[in-house]
Write an enzyme that holds these catalytic residues in place. Structure first.
Site, short mmCIF file in Angstrom:
data_model
loop_
_atom_site.label_atom_id
_atom_site.label_comp_id
_atom_site.label_asym_id
_atom_site.label_seq_id
_atom_site.Cartn_x
_atom_site.Cartn_y
_atom_site.Cartn_z
N MET A 31 0.81 -1.22 0.00
CA MET A 31 0.00 0.00 0.00
C MET A 31 0.84 1.25 0.00
O MET A 31 0.46 2.28 -0.58
CB MET A 31 -0.95 -0.02 1.20
CG MET A 31 -2.14 -0.96 1.02
SD MET A 31 -3.30 -0.92 2.41
CE MET A 31 -3.74 0.82 2.48
N GLU A 32 1.98 1.20 0.65
CA GLU A 32 2.80 2.42 0.75
C GLU A 32 3.55 2.73 -0.55
O GLU A 32 3.56 3.88 -0.98
CB GLU A 32 3.80 2.27 1.91
CG GLU A 32 3.18 2.30 3.29
CD GLU A 32 2.64 3.66 3.68
OE1 GLU A 32 2.89 4.65 2.96
OE2 GLU A 32 1.96 3.74 4.71
N THR A 33 4.19 1.72 -1.15
CA THR A 33 5.05 2.03 -2.30
C THR A 33 5.01 0.98 -3.40
O THR A 33 5.91 0.94 -4.24
CB THR A 33 6.52 2.18 -1.85
OG1 THR A 33 7.01 0.90 -1.39
CG2 THR A 33 6.70 3.23 -0.78
#
Length: 269
Positions: A127-129
């Protein structure tokens, strides 16, 4: 322990001198003078003069960072279904299941040490990167300096900027290495600089805490942050479960917390 002691002393020193703190500003006009003053404050707080000069010298004010900061309002004010549909995607799940297989031994070792389930770490990573593929391309020091000078959240970002300078001083990263998101988040799971200092670990044993290039350091540090905020090995992380409230330490958005739990569960299907 040194870096934690140093950071605590540095933050206390910076906070103890409000009378000498440089004033904030809402446009580029006062930025050079502010930066010069902050460089002196950083040195007084314990940052080596050479580190401060190399990291801060010649920085310019970023209008793009301010534009992005002002434009984020309302980003998370959507219903959960809409929010999750954009983040828990088929492609991300396919890639995440592959990451679970590829890094199975690493993730198992991290779970033994920190108690955080592999699927939770992979969900956050994705989800972050998108598993390290989209980390941001903006110079972290410039972004943090711009936001520290800006009046909206000056105190918060002054501490983040000092933390980033401390990361450089302890040898984890050079100023040129610190490239990330527009608000200064660093690495494959987007750590704030202050969290980088508190929770990053050298899991691969190479003498540096590298949250940009070292997958072992990235995943173990993410697990360490969660454990440090009360994650309990084996407890459920779905809404209502014992570990779900700990996800607020990662992101304060209820939508984001629920999306992490949703994605983690789907990675096991």
């Amino acid at each position: 322990m040194f870096h934690r002691t140093f950071l605590a002393a540095a933050l206390l020193a910076l906070a103890a001198a409000p009378a000498t703190a440089a004033s904030c500003g809402n446009d580029a006009a006062g930025f050079p003078a502010w930066l010069d003053a902050f460089q002196g404050e950083a040195v007084a707080a314990g940052i080596a003069p050479g580190v401060a000069a190399s990291a801060l010298g010649g920085l310019s004010y970023s209008k793009e960072v301010i534009r992005l900061d002002r434009g984020q309002k309302g980003t998370f004010k959507v219903d959960f279904a809409t929010f999750a549909a954009k983040r828990v995607t088929k492609g991300r799940l396919v890639a995440g299941k592959k990451m679970l297989r590829t890094h199975a031994d690493l993730l198992a070792g991290i779970e033994r040490r920190y108690g955080v389930q592999p699927e939770v770490l992979v969900a956050i990573w994705g989800m972050e990167t998108d598993y390290g593929a989209v980390r941001g391309k903006m110079p972290v020091i410039r972004s943090l300096a711009t936001l520290a000078y800006d009046c909206r959240r000056s105190d918060f970002f002054r501490n983040e900027l000092l933390s980033a300078l401390t990361i450089i001083q302890r040898g984890d990263k050079s100023p040129a290495d610190l490239v990330g998101a527009w608000a200064g988040e660093i690495g494959q799971t987007q750590f704030l600089a202050s969290n980088y200092l508190k929770y990053s670990v050298d899991y691969d044993g190479n003498g540096r805490r590298d949250l940009i290039r070292s997958v072992p350091d990235v995943l173990a540090s993410t697990a360490n942050l969660l454990k440090s905020h009360g994650w309990s090995a084996g407890a459920d992380y779905a809404p209502g479960g014992g570990n779900f409230p700990v996800l607020a330490a990662w992101n304060k958005s209820d939508n984001y917390q629920r999306a992490i739990a949703l994605m983690a569960g789907k990675l096991l299907e």
